[in-house]
Design an enzyme around this catalytic site. Sequence first.
Site, PDB file in Angstrom:
ATOM      1  N   ARG A  29       0.854  -1.203   0.000  1.00 46.25           N
ATOM      2  CA  ARG A  29       0.000   0.000   0.000  1.00 46.25           C
ATOM      3  C   ARG A  29       0.881   1.241   0.000  1.00 46.25           C
ATOM      4  O   ARG A  29       0.611   2.230  -0.665  1.00 46.25           O
ATOM      5  CB  ARG A  29      -0.949   0.006   1.213  1.00 46.25           C
ATOM      6  N   TYR A  60     -16.309  16.791 -15.393  1.00 49.23           N
ATOM      7  CA  TYR A  60     -16.776  15.399 -15.398  1.00 49.23           C
ATOM      8  C   TYR A  60     -17.852  15.222 -14.312  1.00 49.23           C
ATOM      9  O   TYR A  60     -17.660  15.665 -13.169  1.00 49.23           O
ATOM     10  CB  TYR A  60     -15.591  14.457 -15.161  1.00 49.23           C
ATOM     11  N   LYS A 119      -7.734   6.951 -19.161  1.00 51.33           N
ATOM     12  CA  LYS A 119      -8.009   7.490 -20.489  1.00 51.33           C
ATOM     13  C   LYS A 119      -6.745   7.442 -21.363  1.00 51.33           C
ATOM     14  O   LYS A 119      -6.245   6.375 -21.661  1.00 51.33           O
ATOM     15  CB  LYS A 119      -8.595   8.903 -20.338  1.00 51.33           C
TER      16      LYS A 119
HETATM   17  O1  P1T Z   1     -13.106   7.175 -14.164  1.00 53.75           O
HETATM   18  P1  P1T Z   1     -11.941   7.631 -13.324  1.00 53.75           P
HETATM   19  O2  P1T Z   1     -10.660   7.035 -13.689  1.00 53.75           O
HETATM   20  O3  P1T Z   1     -12.243   7.575 -11.843  1.00 53.75           O
HETATM   21  O4  P1T Z   1     -11.702   9.203 -13.650  1.00 53.75           O
HETATM   22  C1  P1T Z   1     -12.660  10.183 -13.382  1.00 53.75           C
HETATM   23  C2  P1T Z   1     -12.519  11.339 -14.325  1.00 53.75           C
HETATM   24  C3  P1T Z   1     -11.873  12.489 -13.902  1.00 53.75           C
HETATM   25  N1  P1T Z   1     -11.695  13.546 -14.734  1.00 53.75           N
HETATM   26  C4  P1T Z   1     -12.128  13.508 -16.009  1.00 53.75           C
HETATM   27  C5  P1T Z   1     -11.921  14.697 -16.891  1.00 53.75           C
HETATM   28  C6  P1T Z   1     -12.781  12.381 -16.492  1.00 53.75           C
HETATM   29  O5  P1T Z   1     -13.182  12.385 -17.782  1.00 53.75           O
HETATM   30  C7  P1T Z   1     -12.987  11.263 -15.638  1.00 53.75           C
HETATM   31  C8  P1T Z   1     -13.698  10.041 -16.102  1.00 53.75           C
HETATM   32  N2  P1T Z   1     -14.507  10.253 -17.213  1.00 53.75           N
HETATM   33  C9  P1T Z   1     -15.293   9.328 -17.837  1.00 53.75           C
HETATM   34  C10 P1T Z   1     -15.447   8.061 -17.405  1.00 53.75           C
HETATM   35  C11 P1T Z   1     -15.980   9.813 -19.039  1.00 53.75           C
HETATM   36  O6  P1T Z   1     -16.471   8.988 -19.854  1.00 53.75           O
HETATM   37  O7  P1T Z   1     -16.051  11.035 -19.214  1.00 53.75           O
END
Ligand code: P1T
Length: 379
Positions: free
Chosen positions: A46, A98, A195
């Site tokens: 961790r 988001y 992403k």
């Molecule tokens: O899904 P995660 O890895 O927890 O990330 C969240 C997040 C944070 N910031 C931005 C700009 C994001 O686009 C996202 C996640 N977004 C999607 C899942 C989406 O389809 O827009």
Amino acid sequence: MKFNTKAIHGGQEHDPAYGAVMPPIYQTSTYAQTTPGGHKGFEYSRTHNPTRRALENALASIENGNYGLAFGSGLAAIDAIIKLLKPGDEVVSTNDLYGGSFRLFTKIFLDFGIKFHFIGMQSASNIETYINENTKLIWVETPTNPMMNIIDVQAASVIAKKHNILLAVDNTFATPYLQQPIDLGADIVMHSATKYLGGHSDVVMGALIVKDEELANRLYFIQNASGAICGPQDSFLVLRGIKTLHVRMQRHCENGKAVAEYLASHPKIEKVYWPGFEDHPNHNIAKAQMKDFGGMISFTTKGNDYKEAIRIVENLKVFTLAESLGGVESLSGHPASMTHASIPKEEREKTGVVDSLIRLSVGIEDIDDLIADLEQAIG
Ligand code: P1T
């Protein structure tokens, strides 16, 4: 080192045990000690893991920071940032972001006594209006998800520094290939590494990068104490993804431009949101702070026809209708019912997230096939 070299080598060493060029996946929770405290720098996974550390060093390198931290998701990384704050503290956040970030702020941290101001930041000077003695953080997403607004990071950083406030930038849409917020004065860079950094739609992960040692130590403390870390296998996959980030981004940008221009000339499309257009309200800021304009595009159907938007996303074949973005494959999404469903309709419509809005993550397939797919789906 220049970016393309850093993407491959930044922060990396060959494995000291056997010279493996890629760091091994250290699938272990713990490490042998010869005597209490007698270990080789790793005690418990961790806190530290060699594969995660290799990734964290790469993250620091590509974002021009000094310290990288990897988390189990993008939201876990944002959660760690907000845990720097105390009840009574205030955050000035962009109002176009988001949906999950909005949900975390309003449904979790509001109850912990943290106040959020969601405001339009297309003019950065607007930020200053909402700053008072309790303001501790400015939260910027640029380009914004899903409206592709551009926020001037340098201007925001001048305001943050003047008032001694932290500036955090969600760099998920741009990636460090296009934009490096630390160089523009940001204190914290955040990624949904799910992403573009991962790039292959096979991992959920978050990342933070900072320059300042004291801030890094506070975040490492939260990372370890709260425990929202990512595993070694996922660390390996994102590290591998980063090695092709620059070449993937080049093609995302090329294909994104071609798709944006195609949609803008289509008689059945009302409006296309993409910062590369000269008439985009903050095109000049995008040009100054980004190397290119990326592969994310949003658009509305003629007459803002909701049923038409649904028909299009159902008909697309090469573009898969799915949450997420930034992978090699093209995706379509309907923000109002998918990624931004957690934002009340009244709030999201204020920023343009109407029911006829479609979001595209343009992948790196052959552009002719992508245009042909849009052609057959839109008709
Ligand atoms: O899904 P995660 O890895 O927890 O990330 C969240 C997040 C944070 N910031 C931005 C700009 C994001 O686009 C996202 C996640 N977004 C999607 C899942 C989406 O389809 O827009």
